[in-house]
Design a protein around this motif. Sequence first.
Motif, PDB file in Angstrom:
ATOM      1  N   ALA A 256       0.894  -1.606   0.154  1.00 18.47           N
ATOM      2  CA  ALA A 256       0.118  -0.345   0.651  1.00 18.47           C
ATOM      3  C   ALA A 256       0.440   1.226   0.248  1.00 18.47           C
ATOM      4  CB  ALA A 256      -1.084  -0.150   1.252  1.00 18.47           C
ATOM      5  N   ALA A 257       2.151   1.450   0.956  1.00 19.50           N
ATOM      6  CA  ALA A 257       2.952   2.223   1.083  1.00 19.50           C
ATOM      7  C   ALA A 257       3.126   2.930  -0.822  1.00 19.50           C
ATOM      8  CB  ALA A 257       3.871   2.374   1.994  1.00 19.50           C
ATOM      9  N   ARG A 258       3.254   2.085  -1.005  1.00 16.02           N
ATOM     10  CA  ARG A 258       4.112   1.860  -2.424  1.00 16.02           C
ATOM     11  C   ARG A 258       3.799   2.025  -3.291  1.00 16.02           C
ATOM     12  NH1 ARG A 258       9.560  -2.086  -3.471  1.00 16.02           N
ATOM     13  NH2 ARG A 258      10.043  -2.382  -1.389  1.00 16.02           N
ATOM     14  N   GLY A 259       1.855   2.295  -3.607  1.00 18.66           N
ATOM     15  CA  GLY A 259       0.917   2.653  -4.338  1.00 18.66           C
ATOM     16  C   GLY A 259       0.535   1.639  -4.805  1.00 18.66           C
ATOM     17  N   ILE A 260       0.710   0.089  -4.530  1.00 15.89           N
ATOM     18  CA  ILE A 260       0.430  -1.097  -5.613  1.00 15.89           C
ATOM     19  C   ILE A 260      -0.339  -1.563  -4.077  1.00 15.89           C
ATOM     20  CG2 ILE A 260       1.032  -3.172  -6.279  1.00 15.89           C
ATOM     21  CD1 ILE A 260       3.815  -1.803  -6.681  1.00 15.89           C
ATOM     22  N   PRO A 261      -1.650  -1.259  -3.963  1.00 16.28           N
ATOM     23  CA  PRO A 261      -2.568  -1.940  -3.296  1.00 16.28           C
ATOM     24  C   PRO A 261      -3.073  -3.112  -3.754  1.00 16.28           C
ATOM     25  CG  PRO A 261      -3.905  -0.005  -4.286  1.00 16.28           C
ATOM     26  CD  PRO A 261      -2.730   0.106  -4.480  1.00 16.28           C
ATOM     27  N   PHE A 262      -3.342  -4.392  -2.585  1.00 18.00           N
ATOM     28  CA  PHE A 262      -3.442  -5.401  -3.004  1.00 18.00           C
ATOM     29  C   PHE A 262      -4.621  -5.932  -2.537  1.00 18.00           C
ATOM     30  CE2 PHE A 262      -3.291 -10.211  -2.568  1.00 18.00           C
ATOM     31  CZ  PHE A 262      -2.438 -10.630  -3.238  1.00 18.00           C
ATOM     32  N   VAL A 263      -5.490  -6.475  -3.798  1.00 20.14           N
ATOM     33  CA  VAL A 263      -7.301  -7.255  -3.292  1.00 20.14           C
ATOM     34  C   VAL A 263      -7.155  -8.249  -4.102  1.00 20.14           C
ATOM     35  CG1 VAL A 263      -9.266  -5.988  -4.015  1.00 20.14           C
ATOM     36  CG2 VAL A 263      -7.894  -4.696  -3.582  1.00 20.14           C
ATOM     37  N   GLY A 264      -7.467  -8.752  -2.479  1.00 20.40           N
ATOM     38  CA  GLY A 264      -7.066 -11.226  -3.115  1.00 20.40           C
ATOM     39  C   GLY A 264      -6.715 -11.581  -2.328  1.00 20.40           C
ATOM     40  N   VAL A 265      -6.665 -12.047  -2.248  1.00 18.73           N
ATOM     41  CA  VAL A 265      -6.402 -13.736  -1.264  1.00 18.73           C
ATOM     42  C   VAL A 265      -4.189 -13.226  -1.792  1.00 18.73           C
ATOM     43  CG1 VAL A 265      -5.572 -15.945  -0.218  1.00 18.73           C
ATOM     44  CG2 VAL A 265      -8.080 -15.583  -1.471  1.00 18.73           C
ATOM     45  N   LEU A 266      -3.778 -13.420  -0.490  1.00 21.03           N
ATOM     46  CA  LEU A 266      -2.632 -13.599  -0.626  1.00 21.03           C
ATOM     47  C   LEU A 266      -2.243 -14.254   0.163  1.00 21.03           C
ATOM     48  CD1 LEU A 266       0.358 -12.339  -0.497  1.00 21.03           C
ATOM     49  CD2 LEU A 266      -0.463 -11.592   2.236  1.00 21.03           C
ATOM     50  N   TYR A 267      -1.761 -15.745  -0.515  1.00 22.57           N
ATOM     51  CA  TYR A 267      -1.590 -16.814  -0.406  1.00 22.57           C
ATOM     52  C   TYR A 267      -0.336 -16.810   0.551  1.00 22.57           C
ATOM     53  CZ  TYR A 267       0.002 -22.215  -1.123  1.00 22.57           C
ATOM     54  OH  TYR A 267       0.661 -23.062  -1.304  1.00 22.57           O
ATOM     55  N   CYS A 268      -0.072 -17.907   1.833  1.00 19.08           N
ATOM     56  CA  CYS A 268       0.945 -17.263   2.534  1.00 19.08           C
ATOM     57  C   CYS A 268       1.576 -18.645   2.929  1.00 19.08           C
ATOM     58  CB  CYS A 268       0.783 -16.420   4.613  1.00 19.08           C
ATOM     59  SG  CYS A 268       0.237 -14.684   3.721  1.00 19.08           S
ATOM     60  N   GLY A 269       2.668 -18.822   1.769  1.00 18.33           N
ATOM     61  CA  GLY A 269       3.134 -20.280   2.686  1.00 18.33           C
ATOM     62  C   GLY A 269       3.867 -20.080   3.306  1.00 18.33           C
ATOM     63  N   LEU A 270       4.338 -20.816   4.449  1.00 13.62           N
ATOM     64  CA  LEU A 270       4.734 -21.116   5.447  1.00 13.62           C
ATOM     65  C   LEU A 270       6.057 -21.877   6.006  1.00 13.62           C
ATOM     66  CD1 LEU A 270       1.839 -19.434   7.688  1.00 13.62           C
ATOM     67  CD2 LEU A 270       4.198 -17.594   6.906  1.00 13.62           C
ATOM     68  N   ALA A 271       7.153 -22.011   6.602  1.00 13.75           N
ATOM     69  CA  ALA A 271       7.655 -23.660   6.872  1.00 13.75           C
ATOM     70  C   ALA A 271       7.918 -22.448   8.825  1.00 13.75           C
ATOM     71  CB  ALA A 271       8.903 -23.403   6.632  1.00 13.75           C
ATOM     72  N   LEU A 272       7.687 -23.349   9.363  1.00 14.93           N
ATOM     73  CA  LEU A 272       7.360 -23.546  11.213  1.00 14.93           C
ATOM     74  C   LEU A 272       9.054 -24.374  10.899  1.00 14.93           C
ATOM     75  CD1 LEU A 272       3.827 -24.139  11.946  1.00 14.93           C
ATOM     76  CD2 LEU A 272       5.115 -22.126  10.789  1.00 14.93           C
ATOM     77  N   THR A 273      10.099 -23.711  11.844  1.00 15.13           N
ATOM     78  CA  THR A 273      11.293 -23.678  11.445  1.00 15.13           C
ATOM     79  C   THR A 273      11.675 -23.774  12.807  1.00 15.13           C
ATOM     80  OG1 THR A 273      12.617 -22.215  11.467  1.00 15.13           O
ATOM     81  CG2 THR A 273      11.647 -23.216   8.880  1.00 15.13           C
ATOM     82  N   SER A 274      12.816 -24.717  12.608  1.00 18.32           N
ATOM     83  CA  SER A 274      13.017 -24.598  14.745  1.00 18.32           C
ATOM     84  C   SER A 274      13.410 -23.151  15.198  1.00 18.32           C
ATOM     85  CB  SER A 274      14.900 -25.329  14.767  1.00 18.32           C
ATOM     86  OG  SER A 274      15.516 -25.543  13.777  1.00 18.32           O
ATOM     87  N   ARG A 275      13.995 -22.311  14.523  1.00 15.02           N
ATOM     88  CA  ARG A 275      14.172 -21.362  14.180  1.00 15.02           C
ATOM     89  C   ARG A 275      12.918 -20.203  14.491  1.00 15.02           C
ATOM     90  NH1 ARG A 275      18.089 -19.902  10.129  1.00 15.02           N
ATOM     91  NH2 ARG A 275      17.274 -21.700   8.795  1.00 15.02           N
ATOM     92  N   GLY A 276      11.551 -19.998  14.648  1.00 14.84           N
ATOM     93  CA  GLY A 276      10.906 -19.682  14.076  1.00 14.84           C
ATOM     94  C   GLY A 276       9.593 -19.992  12.624  1.00 14.84           C
ATOM     95  N   MET A 277       9.201 -19.031  12.479  1.00 17.34           N
ATOM     96  CA  MET A 277       8.339 -19.276  11.257  1.00 17.34           C
ATOM     97  C   MET A 277       8.824 -18.577   9.701  1.00 17.34           C
ATOM     98  SD  MET A 277       4.270 -17.476  10.451  1.00 17.34           S
ATOM     99  CE  MET A 277       4.957 -15.942  10.812  1.00 17.34           C
ATOM    100  N   ARG A 278       8.770 -18.916   9.389  1.00 18.98           N
ATOM    101  CA  ARG A 278       9.991 -18.345   7.963  1.00 18.98           C
ATOM    102  C   ARG A 278       8.538 -18.793   6.716  1.00 18.98           C
ATOM    103  NH1 ARG A 278      12.688 -17.386  11.723  1.00 18.98           N
ATOM    104  NH2 ARG A 278      15.324 -17.505  11.726  1.00 18.98           N
ATOM    105  N   VAL A 279       8.438 -17.298   5.700  1.00 25.88           N
ATOM    106  CA  VAL A 279       7.387 -17.891   4.485  1.00 25.88           C
ATOM    107  C   VAL A 279       8.369 -18.232   3.762  1.00 25.88           C
ATOM    108  CG1 VAL A 279       7.101 -16.365   2.537  1.00 25.88           C
ATOM    109  CG2 VAL A 279       6.424 -14.911   4.739  1.00 25.88           C
ATOM    110  N   VAL A 280       8.193 -18.947   3.110  1.00 30.36           N
ATOM    111  CA  VAL A 280       8.331 -20.270   1.654  1.00 30.36           C
ATOM    112  C   VAL A 280       8.172 -19.434   0.790  1.00 30.36           C
ATOM    113  CG1 VAL A 280       8.789 -22.126   0.552  1.00 30.36           C
ATOM    114  CG2 VAL A 280       8.201 -22.099   3.111  1.00 30.36           C
ATOM    115  N   GLU A 281       7.041 -18.773   0.162  1.00 28.37           N
ATOM    116  CA  GLU A 281       7.098 -18.571  -0.802  1.00 28.37           C
ATOM    117  C   GLU A 281       4.778 -17.991  -0.506  1.00 28.37           C
ATOM    118  OE1 GLU A 281       4.687 -20.564  -4.036  1.00 28.37           O
ATOM    119  OE2 GLU A 281       3.976 -22.266  -2.228  1.00 28.37           O
ATOM    120  N   PHE A 282       4.741 -16.398  -1.437  1.00 24.45           N
ATOM    121  CA  PHE A 282       3.592 -15.698  -1.434  1.00 24.45           C
ATOM    122  C   PHE A 282       2.615 -16.225  -3.095  1.00 24.45           C
ATOM    123  CE2 PHE A 282       5.354 -11.927   1.040  1.00 24.45           C
ATOM    124  CZ  PHE A 282       4.779 -12.550   2.228  1.00 24.45           C
TER     125      PHE A 282
END
Length: 445
Positions: A256-282
């Motif tokens: 939004a701050a870059r003037g690119i509003p995202f309207v839809g589904v933001l699919y968060c693909g996550l890994a729950l690693t031993s060092r905490g949660m990380r995004v694998v992909e959007f």
Amino acid sequence: MKILVIGTGGREHAIIRRLAADRPAPELHAAPGNPGIAELATCHDAGVGDLDAQVALARELLPDLVVIGPEAPLVAGSADRLRGAGFTVFGPSAAAATLEGSKSWAKEIMAAAGVPTAASVTVTALDQLAAGLDRVNPLGDVPFVVKADGLAAGKGVVVTPDRDAATVHAEAVLTAGGSVVLEEYLDGPEVSLFCVSDGSRVVPLAPAQDFKRALDHDEGPNTGGMGAYSPLPWAPEGLVDEVVRTVAQPTIDELAARGIPFVGVLYCGLALTSRGMRVVEFNARFGDPETQVVLERLASPLGPLLLEAAHGNLSAADEPTWHEGSAVTVVIASAGYPAAARTGDEITGVDAAQQLGAQVIHAGTARDADGTLISAGGRVLTVVGTGGDLETARALALAGAEAIHLEGSSHRTDIARKAAEHSTQAAAASDNTSSDDTSDDGSPA
Ligand code: AMP
Ligand code: GLY
């Protein structure tokens, strides 16, 4: 409400199934749809890649809402074209969909937004490759992760302990003129969380887990997804809130701050690693096949939620509510998938699967000139089972998949197995007052 859904796969069939259950029932149209969708909606000829035809169709139908299912038309600008023609659209602009269309740009957004993800290096030339692999995996003691930068239908990623195989994949992408993202390996179970956004607010749906590898025991090549289940009985408490707070909302805010509003589904693909949660992909859309289980569990209406998001007014939408039970889906893939899928074979047994109580979602199907149902893609059907617990849902999905015949096809038999075992054990432990549930490692993936 009149709704047009663009797409042809299992995800779109699941979206249309859920929309058809809304009350009052919306008038449903699909472009181009598939034989399963045709039972619930009027299908029109406009192809997924034909943006002119999509706009012409919308002008003819005058829908209140257009929902764009797949990533390819989003990245190609379908939402921009339809919005430009005056329609209300659920699905991001081409600029916002770059979050899925370019893995390197997604990395840049995550870095700017402070979102936790795997360390990475983008390589654009062959002579940078060896140094890049050394940088992300200096000891070579964990698998190499090599991703084609652009869209690849879930097949552009290679995760391998074999440096030569990683090099071969990266070289193939680079010599074809693409770039590659090399990533630090993330251990731990994966979670898919769909976050509906109106450009500034975020409403999370229920988390699911997808099975990416082609074969049982997570062997074989990566695919678009071979099965999924929801809910995740092993997921840590507060997971959804944490994802919204540390991943989805900062990403939506950064765009939004870059003037690119995202309207839809933001699919968060996550890994729950031993060092905490990380995004694998959007991804910039609902996931397939996770949508088949997530929407199966959605108790509240879908159409109004998507419409308010498309209007930029999610605060007016009711919070989603969920059925208590579980849903599991098993993908039936055609011979040769994912490398070279065979198509054109007859499919039988769909009625038998439905008589067992399973839902049969069409993904890659067609009807031939005689009206016979035939395979028309790599992932042909996804069979959904529901039940009071994961084991019941899983047994029904598998029984449904086994009732269907398609020459040379295959399906995984271990979808949700570990999670079902986990919840059975957890239920037994909670019956036993002397049990200590901190001994459970809770990671089925
Ligand atoms: P992607 O298309 O980025 O989601 O990658 C497809 C699949 O590859 C993921 O769902 C993971 O199973 C696997 N994968 C991707 N990135 C990583 C990573 N950094 N570490 C481990 N596995 C990964
Ligand atoms: N199931 C993974 C995806 O939709 O990308």
